[in-house]
Write a protein that holds these residues in place. Structure first.
Motif, PDB file in Angstrom:
ATOM      1  N   ASP B 199       0.864  -1.185   0.000  1.00 24.56           N
ATOM      2  CA  ASP B 199       0.000   0.000   0.000  1.00 24.56           C
ATOM      3  C   ASP B 199       0.898   1.232   0.000  1.00 24.56           C
ATOM      4  OD1 ASP B 199      -2.045   1.742   0.154  1.00 24.56           O
ATOM      5  OD2 ASP B 199      -2.656   1.220   2.213  1.00 24.56           O
ATOM      6  N   VAL B 200       1.516   1.524  -1.157  1.00 23.10           N
ATOM      7  CA  VAL B 200       2.518   2.583  -1.226  1.00 23.10           C
ATOM      8  C   VAL B 200       2.563   3.157  -2.646  1.00 23.10           C
ATOM      9  CG1 VAL B 200       4.465   1.077  -1.795  1.00 23.10           C
ATOM     10  CG2 VAL B 200       4.871   3.148  -0.452  1.00 23.10           C
ATOM     11  N   LEU B 201       2.958   4.412  -2.735  1.00 21.76           N
ATOM     12  CA  LEU B 201       3.152   5.025  -4.051  1.00 21.76           C
ATOM     13  C   LEU B 201       4.451   5.817  -3.968  1.00 21.76           C
ATOM     14  CD1 LEU B 201       0.552   6.728  -6.251  1.00 21.76           C
ATOM     15  CD2 LEU B 201       2.581   8.046  -5.635  1.00 21.76           C
ATOM     16  N   LEU B 202       5.387   5.523  -4.865  1.00 19.20           N
ATOM     17  CA  LEU B 202       6.691   6.180  -4.808  1.00 19.20           C
ATOM     18  C   LEU B 202       6.735   7.331  -5.812  1.00 19.20           C
ATOM     19  CD1 LEU B 202       9.040   3.013  -4.813  1.00 19.20           C
ATOM     20  CD2 LEU B 202       7.891   4.107  -2.862  1.00 19.20           C
ATOM     21  N   ILE B 203       7.223   8.491  -5.330  1.00 22.49           N
ATOM     22  CA  ILE B 203       7.479   9.593  -6.263  1.00 22.49           C
ATOM     23  C   ILE B 203       8.884  10.106  -5.953  1.00 22.49           C
ATOM     24  CG2 ILE B 203       5.020  10.253  -6.430  1.00 22.49           C
ATOM     25  CD1 ILE B 203       5.629  12.624  -4.630  1.00 22.49           C
ATOM     26  N   PRO B 204       9.514  10.851  -6.873  1.00 26.11           N
ATOM     27  CA  PRO B 204      10.862  11.366  -6.606  1.00 26.11           C
ATOM     28  C   PRO B 204      10.848  12.276  -5.382  1.00 26.11           C
ATOM     29  CG  PRO B 204      10.345  11.538  -8.928  1.00 26.11           C
ATOM     30  CD  PRO B 204       9.070  11.174  -8.244  1.00 26.11           C
ATOM     31  N   LEU B 205      11.902  12.171  -4.569  1.00 25.64           N
ATOM     32  CA  LEU B 205      11.994  12.939  -3.328  1.00 25.64           C
ATOM     33  C   LEU B 205      11.872  14.452  -3.593  1.00 25.64           C
ATOM     34  CD1 LEU B 205      12.601  13.078  -0.276  1.00 25.64           C
ATOM     35  CD2 LEU B 205      15.026  13.167  -0.861  1.00 25.64           C
ATOM     36  N   ARG B 206      12.591  14.915  -4.662  1.00 26.49           N
ATOM     37  CA  ARG B 206      12.610  16.347  -4.976  1.00 26.49           C
ATOM     38  C   ARG B 206      11.193  16.850  -5.201  1.00 26.49           C
ATOM     39  NH1 ARG B 206      16.125  17.263  -3.058  1.00 26.49           N
ATOM     40  NH2 ARG B 206      17.953  16.723  -4.292  1.00 26.49           N
TER      41      ARG B 206
END
Lengths: 253, 401
Positions: B199-206
């Motif tokens: 249950d996760v969605l990754l986006i760029p930290l910046r």
């Protein structure tokens, strides 16, 4: 010409003559002592007794008279404290446990007061048991056991277990088990002790017939004078001694 | 003689069906209980160990706040890009690292929406946390540096929004940001703590910092230590470096903490080890009870057997023939009971572990020990009374009450 009957009686006379010299079972100065010191009990006191081939010896006496102890020694189930027991001329006292067991296996048949059949085991298998220890092949074992059961009048009941048989029938199975090895001595310890008088009479008739027809040597312990009379000779014990040893009316008649 | 005795023993076993079954039952229960219990215990331990190693047992989690005050303390300042570069350049033995910031957000696709944890992070995150890619690509260096609006979905999110459809290339709205799906993670299941890791969605930290948090704070740094390096040593060096960078005086407490997953793994393992020991103890008791059961049956039948032995010896059996017969009987019953026990135990263990969805790990050592114990009890209590009876005089044996 001598007739057949004469020949037979002549042969019997010869056998008797030999037997008179050589008893099959001979107790010499047998003593059996239980316990030590103060509590010492002398169950048998220097007994001499000879049993000859073809005899039917009734051993009488009250309980504690030593009759059972004596018969246990005759049957090689027990050993005397002192004295010599010659079994077919062999000194039993010099044999070890296994050799005594082999003597029983090959020469003695037992009938007990309590029947002592194996529970949950068919009459046929009970009768076969001594033959199993004798390494008799299965088919022969079966045939001989069937014959022994037929001889005691139990043909057709081979598959019954002791629980399915009456007391008299159980004792017949026990007699068949003792007979099946064709022993030279049948030892019966109060064989009618657990049976009513009619059943007792039947068992005794059976023993008498085996004694007469097959010349089976029988030693029977009993405390009933009626039963003792079926034998050819009555030996009476009291306090570890033999107090009387006589032929029965059956022999005299 | 041995073969004839063997046949006689088999006949005796058949003849005394009830006694034979009861004797065997004691052995069957003892053996089966021990085997089932240990299979369950081992399976549970194995399952927890697997979960922990899936989490990465060489992982360090660096977060602000003193350890005893909980993982995140509002009072302590977050890390910065400079901290991350300093760790990366000055500490050896790091296989991968990922600074990360997260927050719950609603993800919208068409008329569907789902709440999930949005994780702003770098390329290294997938490696550190042990995720695998199912489709598309991961966040890459270019995305992270430029803060391009791309995202990678966890399986739970993908399923909620796309079902069986294709997610790659579609546009999602994540909070106020619109981003393009470039990859989907392979399902990882629940963590050892029962959290849904998909249950996760990754986006760029910046991008997360610019568009969602509005600052350049880095609340968490995930570090994967090189397998060849001791985790504890790397942890100590990171702690020293961060104390220096955060200006903490000698003697004062850290205002951050570095958690070592290996330590957590060891704690959890010892807990499941205790579980296995407990199950083992229960099993040992059932083995003992089974043994006593066997003993009882054997001793109850001593009277009957003593008379039987008396009869056999009176009609001319030798002592050793009788003992051999009874020994054979005891061995056959014990072996048969043991084999049935092993089959039952392994089958029950298999059934329970597959119901609980834990690994099926039969332990040969335990199988052998439980079998040997029951067999020894069975043989000893079947044979010893027979041996004693065979040494009696036949008259005593016949009179036995």
């Amino acid at each position: 010409m001598v007739s057949d009957a004469d020949q037979v009686s002549e042969r019997e006379a010869a056998i008797r003559a030999v037997n008179a010299i050589t008893p099959w079972f001979e107790l010499k100065q047998i003593s059996k002592i239980y316990g030590h010191g103060e509590s010492e009990v002398r169950a048998l006191d220097r007994i001499d007794l000879s049993i000859y081939a073809g005899e039917f010896v009734s051993v009488m006496g009250t309980s504690g008279s030593g009759k059972s102890t004596c018969m246990n020694i005759v049957g090689c189930l027990d050993v005397p404290t002192s004295g010599t027991y010659l079994f077919h001329g062999v000194d039993v006292g010099k044999l070890d446990r296994d050799q005594q067991a082999l003597l029983r296996r090959h020469y003695i048949g037992f009938v007990f007061q309590g029947f002592n059949l194996l529970a949950r085991t068919s009459a046929l298998e009970n009768v076969e048991l001594p033959l199993v220890y004798r390494r008799v092949a299965k088919s022969e074992r079966r045939e001989r056991a069937m014959r022994a059961l037929a001889e005691v009048g139990l043909a057709g009941r081979e598959g019954h277990t002791p629980a399915e048989l009456s007391g008299g029938q159980q004792q017949r199975v026990a007699i068949a088990r003792a007979l099946v090895t064709e022993p030279s001595l049948l030892l019966a310890d109060e064989p009618t002790g657990n049976l009513d008088s009619a059943r007792s009479e039947e068992i005794m008739q059976l023993l008498v017939r085996l004694n007469m027809e097959r010349s089976l040597t029988i030693a029977m312990v009993t405390h009933e004078p009626d039963m003792a009379e079926f034998g050819t000779r009555i030996v009476t014990f009291r306090d570890g001694h033999i107090i009387d040893d006589q032929p029965t009316k059956r022999m005299i008649a | 003689m041995i073969f004839a005795t063997f046949l006689m023993s088999l006949r005796e076993i058949r003849r005394n069906t009830m006694r034979s079954i009861l004797t065997m039952l004691g052995i069957v229960i003892g053996v089966a209980a021990v085997i089932t219990m240990t299979i369950i215990g081992e399976g549970a331990t194995q399952s927890v160990k697997n979960d922990i190693s899936a989490l990465g047992d060489n992982m360090l989690i660096v977060s602000p706040g003193a350890a005893r005050r909980g993982p995140v303390s509002s009072g302590s300042k977050s890390f910065t890009d400079a901290d991350v570069s300093a760790i990366e350049s000055q500490i050896g033995g790091i296989a991968a690292m990922a600074p990360a910031a997260s927050r719950g957000a609603t993800v919208v696709y068409g008329n569907l929406n789902v709440s999930t944890q949005v994780m702003g992070t770098t390329e290294g995150y997938v490696e550190v946390r042990g995720y695998k890619l199912a489709q598309g690509r991961l966040l890459n260096d270019v995305d992270v540096r430029s803060g391009t609006a791309v995202c990678v979905l966890g399986e739970t999110v993908r399923k909620a929004l796309f079902g069986t459809g294709d997610a790659i290339g579609t546009s999602l709205r994540v909070g106020k940001v619109t981003c393009t799906v470039v990859g989907v993670l392979a399902p990882k299941g629940s963590s050892a703590m029962g959290q849904d890791q998909d249950d996760v969605l990754l986006i760029p930290l910046r991008q997360f910092q610019r568009r969602m948090s509005g600052n350049r704070d880095i609340p968490t740094i995930y570090i994967s230590v090189d397998d060849s390096r001791p985790t504890a040593a790397v942890k100590a060096r990171i702690e020293a470096l961060l104390r220096e960078r955060r200006g903490i005086q000698r003697g004062s407490e850290d205002d951050f903490n570095v958690r070592d997953m290996a330590e957590i793994a060891a704690t959890v393992s010892s807990a499941t080890g205790a579980l296995t020991a407990l199950l083992g103890a229960i099993a040992a008791v059932s083995l003992l009870v089974g043994g006593i059961g066997i003993m009882n049956i054997m001793l109850v039948s001593v009277t009957e057997r003593t008379r039987e032995i008396g009869i056999r010896i009176a009609i001319g059996a030798l002592g050793r023939e009788v003992m051999l017969q009874f020994l054979t009987e005891a061995v056959v019953l014990s072996t048969l009971g043991g084999v049935i026990g092993i089959i039952t135990g392994v089958a029950m263990g298999f059934g329970v572990t597959s119901l609980m969805k834990i690994p099926f790990v039969p332990t040969p050592g335990i199988i052998i020990i439980s079998f040997a114990f029951s067999a020894i009890v069975g043989v000893a209590f079947g044979y010893l009374p027979a041996r004693k009876a065979a040494k009696l005089s036949p008259i005593e044996a016949l009179r036995h009450e």
